[in-house]
Write a protein that holds these residues in place. Structure first.
Motif, PDB file in Angstrom:
ATOM      1  N   TRP A  52       0.618  -1.311   0.173  1.00  0.00           N
ATOM      2  CA  TRP A  52       0.120  -0.139   0.016  1.00  0.00           C
ATOM      3  C   TRP A  52       0.887   1.244   0.124  1.00  0.00           C
ATOM      4  CZ3 TRP A  52      -0.800   3.872   3.968  1.00  0.00           C
ATOM      5  CH2 TRP A  52      -1.485   4.688   3.688  1.00  0.00           C
TER       6      TRP A  52
ATOM      7  N   ARG B  73     -13.717   5.399   8.445  1.00  0.00           N
ATOM      8  CA  ARG B  73     -13.976   4.019   7.498  1.00  0.00           C
ATOM      9  C   ARG B  73     -13.179   4.030   5.967  1.00  0.00           C
ATOM     10  NH1 ARG B  73     -19.653   5.356   9.092  1.00  0.00           N
ATOM     11  NH2 ARG B  73     -20.084   3.881  10.854  1.00  0.00           N
TER      12      ARG B  73
ATOM     13  N   PRO C 172      -7.126   3.471   4.975  1.00  0.00           N
ATOM     14  CA  PRO C 172      -6.635   2.346   5.216  1.00  0.00           C
ATOM     15  C   PRO C 172      -5.911   1.637   6.286  1.00  0.00           C
ATOM     16  CG  PRO C 172      -5.463   3.788   3.749  1.00  0.00           C
ATOM     17  CD  PRO C 172      -6.622   4.628   4.098  1.00  0.00           C
TER      18      PRO C 172
ATOM     19  N   THR D  59      -6.962   2.366   9.275  1.00  0.00           N
ATOM     20  CA  THR D  59      -8.112   1.752  10.154  1.00  0.00           C
ATOM     21  C   THR D  59      -8.049   0.309  10.159  1.00  0.00           C
ATOM     22  OG1 THR D  59      -9.189   3.741   9.981  1.00  0.00           O
ATOM     23  CG2 THR D  59     -10.488   1.774  10.452  1.00  0.00           C
ATOM     24  N   TYR D  60      -8.017  -0.289   8.981  1.00  0.00           N
ATOM     25  CA  TYR D  60      -8.105  -1.765   8.874  1.00  0.00           C
ATOM     26  C   TYR D  60      -6.664  -2.406   9.014  1.00  0.00           C
ATOM     27  CZ  TYR D  60     -12.309  -0.146   6.756  1.00  0.00           C
ATOM     28  OH  TYR D  60     -13.405   0.590   6.466  1.00  0.00           O
TER      29      TYR D  60
ATOM     30  N   ARG E 193     -11.298 -10.068   7.772  1.00  0.00           N
ATOM     31  CA  ARG E 193     -11.687  -8.854   7.036  1.00  0.00           C
ATOM     32  C   ARG E 193     -10.928  -7.765   6.733  1.00  0.00           C
ATOM     33  NH1 ARG E 193     -17.464  -6.936   8.966  1.00  0.00           N
ATOM     34  NH2 ARG E 193     -17.867  -9.280   8.563  1.00  0.00           N
ATOM     35  N   ASN E 194     -10.028  -7.344   7.755  1.00  0.00           N
ATOM     36  CA  ASN E 194      -9.237  -6.282   7.565  1.00  0.00           C
ATOM     37  C   ASN E 194      -8.080  -6.589   6.464  1.00  0.00           C
ATOM     38  OD1 ASN E 194      -9.884  -4.481   9.972  1.00  0.00           O
ATOM     39  ND2 ASN E 194      -9.536  -6.507  11.000  1.00  0.00           N
TER      40      ASN E 194
ATOM     41  N   GLY F 102      -8.622  -8.245   4.057  1.00  0.00           N
ATOM     42  CA  GLY F 102      -9.285  -8.125   2.607  1.00  0.00           C
ATOM     43  C   GLY F 102      -9.383  -6.547   2.191  1.00  0.00           C
ATOM     44  N   TYR F 103      -9.521  -5.860   3.143  1.00  0.00           N
ATOM     45  CA  TYR F 103      -9.836  -4.144   3.095  1.00  0.00           C
ATOM     46  C   TYR F 103      -8.600  -3.915   2.528  1.00  0.00           C
ATOM     47  CZ  TYR F 103     -14.448  -4.212   4.925  1.00  0.00           C
ATOM     48  OH  TYR F 103     -16.025  -4.407   5.066  1.00  0.00           O
ATOM     49  N   MET F 104      -7.199  -4.197   3.075  1.00  0.00           N
ATOM     50  CA  MET F 104      -6.151  -3.838   2.802  1.00  0.00           C
ATOM     51  C   MET F 104      -5.964  -4.173   1.207  1.00  0.00           C
ATOM     52  SD  MET F 104      -4.620  -1.809   4.886  1.00  0.00           S
ATOM     53  CE  MET F 104      -3.013  -1.812   4.002  1.00  0.00           C
TER      54      MET F 104
ATOM     55  N   VAL G 240      -7.919  -4.515  -1.067  1.00  0.00           N
ATOM     56  CA  VAL G 240      -8.626  -3.724  -1.700  1.00  0.00           C
ATOM     57  C   VAL G 240      -7.968  -2.374  -2.247  1.00  0.00           C
ATOM     58  CG1 VAL G 240     -10.854  -2.364  -1.954  1.00  0.00           C
ATOM     59  CG2 VAL G 240     -10.817  -4.852  -1.405  1.00  0.00           C
ATOM     60  N   TYR G 241      -7.478  -1.682  -1.123  1.00  0.00           N
ATOM     61  CA  TYR G 241      -6.702  -0.452  -1.328  1.00  0.00           C
ATOM     62  C   TYR G 241      -5.574  -0.656  -2.051  1.00  0.00           C
ATOM     63  CZ  TYR G 241      -9.604   1.961   2.172  1.00  0.00           C
ATOM     64  OH  TYR G 241     -10.488   2.815   2.730  1.00  0.00           O
TER      65      TYR G 241
END
Length: 1354
Positions: free
Chosen positions: A1177, A1228, A1231, A1233-1234, A1320-1321, A1323-1325, A1327-1328
């Motif tokens: 990231w 929310r 990035p 945050t997750y 789930r975190n 997965g969010y990373m 996505v970023y």
């Protein structure tokens, strides 16, 4: 133009104070100089008055007179000192294990010394001779020309005599500066000996006027005019005088520029550097190939200017030139010829050719004397006289022995001995007494600071965007943070928020990006100012930026958040912020040194002030208590309760700020005024350390051009017999650096390979289309309006012809090539450009070759890899990959690059030298086999005459086989000029002065100018190229020759042919061959780059290289470029993630926190994936920011702003439930945050926490409680509701309560984390990371990809 007979010439020479006058006579051109030099009249082959008219002569006379006057007033008057050197030796040391550094070698670097110590094997560096046995004498007012092929030691000799001997050693016992020893000269007269390199190092933000004016100010000349208030309107300015001497009037108010700042042309930049050095009027001036990139007329003018200055000021000028015309050669008194580190001639220029004729060599009649002398050092070019076969020297050592045994060499040695006897070296105490009244610098220290300060302000004013971007970024961050912590109430719940806010604001100001200023060692060598004065100036120039940033940031943040709205507290915090910003980063010449923050004395001292001012003498009301709830509602006061803040006292409804600081941070309020002077003293100390380091620690400089090989290549070379003596420090025989650099395959140069060049030329496809242009114009916007660079230029290039593009420096030649090749990006082009019968299409850039002036190559790749990459990506024929790679070998052989084909390109000073880089640039285009046209921008600049001849011979062969070639060329010899078929000549306004055939022996050009009133061309001795430029570069009537050409028969014939070409053109687009997509090859080429300091800088460096080379030639698309960069970073970031994970995760012990629902393997896997995704990231985010921003400073500021915003709203500084409702969406979206949620859950989920002594709350149960006699009984209802634990439930007083026990409950209720779905975190990373990758492509397309242009039919 002055036409005088011989009798009047002597009178004019005296009237102009011995300034050199070159005038035309009916029989040729005669040169006169100071009678003290006893120079004879010399018939020149060119007719030119270099100092143009009485005006230029008066300007030079005024400048030299003023300079000489001021030097005498300051105790530095010229006393006519010369220099002698006898048995001068220069040498270096080369280690046998000098290879290219790689990741593996860096890892092994720590263990290698230990292994050597254990094994007892040591690698001794070997002495390598660079110069040996050099003798010479240059008297006051004389000029010396140093000749030799690249690598012969010319630069080393000039550096040695100028005292710039970094990287090699000098036996200086035989150097005598007319009574001053070598070491004494460097210590006490360093500014009197200067070395001017061929590379231009200037401040790109300054204009030409400001650059020259600054140099004049340090000489006191500019300061004298400043004190009188003289400006361009009421008197002559020194900078304008010097600019007129160097023909820089048109560029006077233009910025110098660099790769990112648009500025002056390359020739104008070279003249600016020369003008800056000329201002100093030093006693000993060493110019290293300083006329590189100048046209012959300008170069001759500069050499004549130096000669006039030397005669008037009795100074000594030494200059090396690779391509020297006869007119330039005859302006020197002495000449030295070097052959691979050996001296083979020193003496008068007029006698040099005769000496070698007597030795047994023949001088061709068409060859200039300087080229003849240089050709003697090339076995393939020297011609032996009839009857001398077998008697002439052949090797460098034989040439040196022949010279030492000659009567000329013995005569020079006798003159040196007489000079040393007349000027014996002074004793140290005598030298000290002689120089006690003077200093190195001509102006005082306070004046040095003032002139440097003025220059610093000019730089900021001319390039203010990075500074303004930083101030705006910090102001935006202050607004965002102020809204997140808006109007904090004076309650106990806000105390931790205030502490976090203060800490964060200190970090923000301390981490404000700062950027290294350009190196000032050049001006120190010129004795313009001390380096520490520039350090003081840098601090002063940074103050407005720091002050504005701190005031805007703190004014916004401080009062929006209601830290403490009192005047003393605000100004104390402002002082601390300025202190942190000014002292966090110190720029040392070797790089960045960061002052420690937490734990260091100065950090601890200064950090205590703001919290003390914000918290002391304040009471914060409690809004919540422990315990609380229905079971404790009967108690209306604070009996049996405590405020849940560290520092609270049981039973009190307020928390005192001083108690909070003392309990949590061990801060004592009474120490605040003691800390202030300590912090100030530390600031002064570190500033002093910085200034001392700036003055006495030199920056890392080049040690000379050293070829670096990879280890496997170096082992191969050792296997061929090139092994250094590892057992002793001396070799069996003397080794020269030039001999070691000639490592090559002998079998590649035998007689059996004579057909290689012919075979290579025949593989190039023949061409049949004519490339032509009509009414081509190019306009750029300036602060004064629109400036026309090219003005209605017409012409064509036919297959099988070699066309020369010429003109004085600043005529727009490079711009013209860029417009034709569809590479110009900053202006507006108009006109028509056709390829045959069709307009230029989108595939045009792929189908042509373009050799740029700048030699840009991947520094970590080898020569062979660079050529192979170009061949694989750009050749579009039916050849197989093996055939394409085979063609690379033939190009290596043609360009004589086989000896260093496996050497690393490197950077200037450690890698290929300038000549080798130029050959590589030409090779990169040749291996591409251009189908339509080959553009070359000054392909012979920086090369010696023999190499320039070989390059032009190759171009002639390409043209003879059907290739269309168009190239700019400076200072061509008459032989090189006659190789060309056609000439396009431009004036300073970009207008056509001539376009047509050159003719046999340049007859067509000579006939045209002769018919139109030019002075008679002297066929026997003149160079037609120089004569033509001299004729057309006059300033009395600059439009004269443009008008003559427009009305000439050549112009009418050109227009008729142009109409025929245009009338047959139509709008059918040429079908391109498409893009050769060699993704794997690009990936391999990109992998050679080592990991650098930062993502942004690395991305911008890669982008500059791509847009300058591969992008312009359409080698591959920008999509492939971005994809490869991302994939390469993917590899390195994966490796970094592994190292970070192992070094951080296991030592912290977080892997032990496991339970049956979340095992240690799963936890470790989640942490590694999060660390890996975080690295990706950061990489993709940095590339997305840098993709569309030009300046690295602005890119860093923007990236820093977004990172801080992500951190602010990640839930660490401000808990999600405490954020204003407006900012919840940013929480929310962040990035971080997750990332933080995932890391916390992987480390702490399902575990139990224990409080330290300071975190425990001490509670005393009410004495009148009837239901609870112990702490456990009293707090049981509260613990059941809020959680936590008691350390001793059976105690009856001082109940020690910890508010946190089970981490899941705390993470869920306080931080709002989803403890059931930690994956789930990740997965969010992911996505970023994907989102950033897409943004990279979108931003680059919007900001960098050229869109469709109008104005040119192409």
């Amino acid at each position: 133009m002055l036409f005088l007979d011989d009798s009047l010439m002597e009178v004019n020479a005296l009237m102009l104070n011995n300034i050199l006058i070159i005038t035309c006579t009916p029989v040729g051109l005669t040169t006169y100089a100071s009678p003290s030099l006893q120079r004879a009249k010399i018939n020149e082959k060119t007719c030119v008055n270099v100092i143009e008219g009485d005006f230029m002569a008066s300007v030079l006379d005024r400048w030299l007179e003023k300079s000489d006057k001021i030097r005498h007033e300051t105790g530095r008057g010229h006393t006519g000192a010369g220099v002698s050197f006898r048995d001068l030796n220069c040498y270096g040391f080369m280690s046998s294990d000098k290879y290219q550094s790689t990741l593996v070698t860096w890892i092994l670097a720590v263990s290698r010394p230990l292994l050597r110590l254990i094994s007892g094997r040591r690698s001794w560096p070997q002495r390598v001779e660079i110069l040996h046995g050099i003798n010479g004498l240059v008297r006051p007012g004389e000029t010396l020309l140093v000749l030799g092929r690249p690598g012969s030691g010319c630069s080393t000799l000039l550096k040695t005599l100028a005292g710039d001997n970094y990287g090699f050693h000098v036996d200086d016992n035989g150097i005598n500066y007319q009574g001053t020893s070598y070491r004494a000269m460097q210590r006490k007269h360093k500014g009197e000996c200067i070395y001017i390199a061929e590379m231009d190092v200037n401040f790109p933000e300054l204009t030409v006027d400001q650059t020259i004016a600054f140099a004049a100010s340090t000489r006191a000349i500019g300061l004298e005019n400043d004190s009188r208030g003289m400006t361009s309107s009421n008197g002559p300015r020194p900078s304008r005088d010097v600019a007129s001497l160097f023909h820089l009037e048109q560029a006077f108010n233009t910025r110098v520029g660099n790769a990112t700042i648009r500025g002056i042309s390359g020739g104008e930049k070279r003249r600016t550097s020369l003008a800056e050095a000329f201002v100093g009027c030093q006693q000993f001036q060493c110019f290293d190939n300083s006329i590189k990139g100048l046209d012959s007329s300008t170069a001759l003018s500069f050499i004549t200017l130096l000669r006039s200055s030397a005669e008037r000021l009795h100074s000594v000028v030494l200059m090396s030139i690779y391509q020297t015309s006869e007119a330039q050669y005859k302006n020197f008194d002495q000449v030295m010829l070097l052959y691979e580190g050996r001296q083979i001639y020193f003496g008068p220029t007029a006698l040099a050719a005769d000496y070698f004729k007597d030795v047994g060599f023949e001088k061709p009649s068409h060859l200039p004397t300087a080229d003849f002398l240089t050709s003697l050092t090339n076995p393939a070019e020297r011609v032996i006289r009839e009857g001398y076969q077998g008697r002439v020297p052949r090797t460098p050592e034989e040439f040196a022995v022949t010279w030492r045994q000659s009567k000329q060499a013995k005569g020079i040695l006798q003159e040196i001995c007489d000079f040393e006897a007349a000027h014996p070296l002074l004793k140290p105490y005598e030298a000290g007494a002689r120089t006690s009244s003077t200093t190195r610098m001509m102006i005082s220290i306070h004046l040095q600071i003032l002139v440097c300060l003025r220059r610093g302000i000019q730089r900021l004013r001319n390039n203010y965007i990075p500074v303004v971007a930083g101030i705006l970024a910090n102001s935006i961050l202050a607004l965002v943070m102020g809204s997140a912590f808006y109007n904090l109430p004076q309650t106990a719940d806000s105390m931790d928020k205030r502490a976090v806010l203060l800490f964060f604001s200190l970090i923000i100001n301390a981490c404000t990006p700062a950027f290294e200023r350009p190196i000032v060692e050049k001006h120190d060598r010129y004795a313009y100012y001390y380096p520490f004065t520039e350090g003081v100036t840098s601090m002063l120039c940074d103050l407005p930026n720091k002050l504005a940033t701190s005031i805007l940031f703190n004014l916004t943040l401080y009062f929006m958040t209601n830290l403490r709205r009192t005047v003393p507290a605000f100004f104390y915090i402002l002082y601390v912020q300025l202190y942190r910003a000014a002292n966090y980063v110190y720029v040392f010449p070797h790089g960045w040194i960061r002052v420690p923050e937490d734990g260091a004395d100065n950090g601890a001292v200064v950090n205590r002030g703001p919290p003390v001012f914000c918290f002391r003498d304040r009471s914060f009301r409690c809004l919540s208590t422990v315990p609380a709830g229905p079971a404790y509602s009967s108690t209306t006061n604070m009996e049996g309760k405590i405020c849940p803040i560290i520092g609270a006292i049981p039973g009190e409804s307020v928390v005192h700020g001083s108690a909070y600081l003392a309990e949590k941070y061990s801060y004592v309020s009474s120490h605040i005024w003691r800390n202030l002077p300590i912090a100030f003293a530390l600031m002064v100390f570190f500033c002093a350390v910085h200034l001392l380091a700036t003055q006495y620690i030199a920056a890392e400089r080049s040690k000379g051009d050293i070829l670096i090989f990879r280890r496997r290549t170096a082992v191969t070379l050792e296997g061929r017999g090139f092994v250094l003596d590892k057992e002793s420090n001396s070799a069996l025989s003397m080794k020269f650096a030039q001999d070691i650099n000639k490592l090559q395959h002998q079998d590649n140069h035998d007689d059996s390979d004579n057909g290689t060049s012919t075979m290579t030329i025949q593989t190039i496809p023949k061409q049949s289309t004519v490339f032509h242009w009509n009414n081509l114009c190019y306009d750029v916007k300036t602060k004064d309006g629109t400036k026309r660079i090219l003005d209605n230029v017409n012409g064509w290039v036919k297959p099988g012809t070699l066309t020369a593009l010429m003109g004085v420096s600043g005529a727009g030649k490079t711009t013209f090539l860029d417009v034709l090749a569809n590479r110009a990006t900053f202006g507006t082009a108009s006109g028509e450009i056709f390829v045959g019968q069709s307009p230029r299409d989108s595939s045009f850039q792929r189908r042509v070759g373009y050799v740029q002036q700048e030699d840009l190559h991947p520094p970590a790749a080898t020569v062979r890899e660079t050529l192979e990459l170009s061949a694989l990506l750009r050749q579009s024929g039916p050849e197989t990959e093996l055939e394409k790679l085979g063609y690379v070998n033939t190009v290596l052989d043609i360009l004589d690059m086989e000896p260093y084909a496996d050497a690393v390109v490197g950077v200037p000073g450690e890698g290929l030298n300038i000549e080798q880089r130029k050959r590589l640039s030409i090779g990169v285009e040749l291996v591409a086999k251009p189908e339509l046209l080959l553009f070359l921008d000054e392909p012979t600049s920086g090369l010696d005459s023999q190499t320039a001849w070989s390059i032009c011979t190759l171009l002639r062969k390409l043209a003879d086989h059907g290739q269309a070639v168009l190239c700019t060329i400076h200072q061509p010899s008459s032989q090189i000029f006659q190789m060309f078929d056609r000439l396009l000549l431009l004036n300073r306004k970009g207008q056509t002065l001539y376009f047509g055939d050159i003719g046999l022996h340049a007859s067509a050009v000579i006939d045209y100018f002769d018919r139109n009133g030019a002075p008679t061309y002297q066929v026997a001795s003149a160079n037609p190229a120089e004569w033509m430029l001299d004729v057309t570069s006059g300033r009395d009537n600059p439009d004269e020759w443009r008008t003559k050409f427009d009305s000439s028969e050549e112009s009418r014939e050109m227009l008729r042919h142009q109409v025929e070409l245009i009338s047959t053109s139509h709008n059918t687009m040429i079908e391109g061959d498409g893009e050769t997509r060699r993704f794997g090859s690009i990936l391999e080429g990109s992998n050679v780059h080592n990991v650098q300091n930062g993502f942004v800088c690395r991305t911008l460096n890669n982008r500059t290289l791509y847009e300058s080379r591969e992008g312009r030639s359409k080698s591959y698309s920008w999509v492939v470029f971005l994809s490869v960069n991302i994939l390469v970073e993917l590899f390195w970031q994966t490796l970094a993630a592994v190292l970070v994970f192992v070094a951080w995760y296991y030592p912290t012990g977080l892997w032990r926190n496991s339970d049956s629902t979340f095992g240690w393997i799963e936890r470790g896997a989640l942490v590694f994936i999060l660390v890996w995704l975080f690295c990706l990231w950061i990489s993709t985010f940095s590339q997305a920011v840098a993709a569309g921003i030009e300046h690295v400073e602005t890119s860093v500021q923007v990236a820093t702003l977004f990172f801080w915003l992500s951190l602010v709203f990640s839930g660490v500084l401000v808990q999600p439930n405490a954020l204003p409702r407006f900012w919840i969406f940013v929480y929310r979206l962040s990035p971080l945050t997750y990332f933080i949620n995932g890391m916390v859950l992987a480390g702490l989920k399902g575990t139990y926490l224990h409080c330290s002594a300071a975190q425990l709350f001490y509670i005393n149960p009410p004495p009148n409680s009837s239901t609870s006699s112990t702490c456990g009984e009293y707090l049981a209802p509260y613990i059941q509701l809020a959680g936590g634990y008691l350390e001793d439930p059976a105690a009856t007083s001082d109940c020690r309560y910890c508010p946190v026990f089970e981490t899941d409950a705390a993470l869920r209720d306080i931080l709002g984390m989803d403890t059931q779905n930690p994956w789930r975190n990740a997965g969010y990373m992911a996505v970023y990371v994907v989102f950033n990758t897409l943004v990279v492509f979108v931003v680059y397309w919007l900001a960098r990809v050229p869109k469709k242009k109008t104005g040119v039919s192409a």
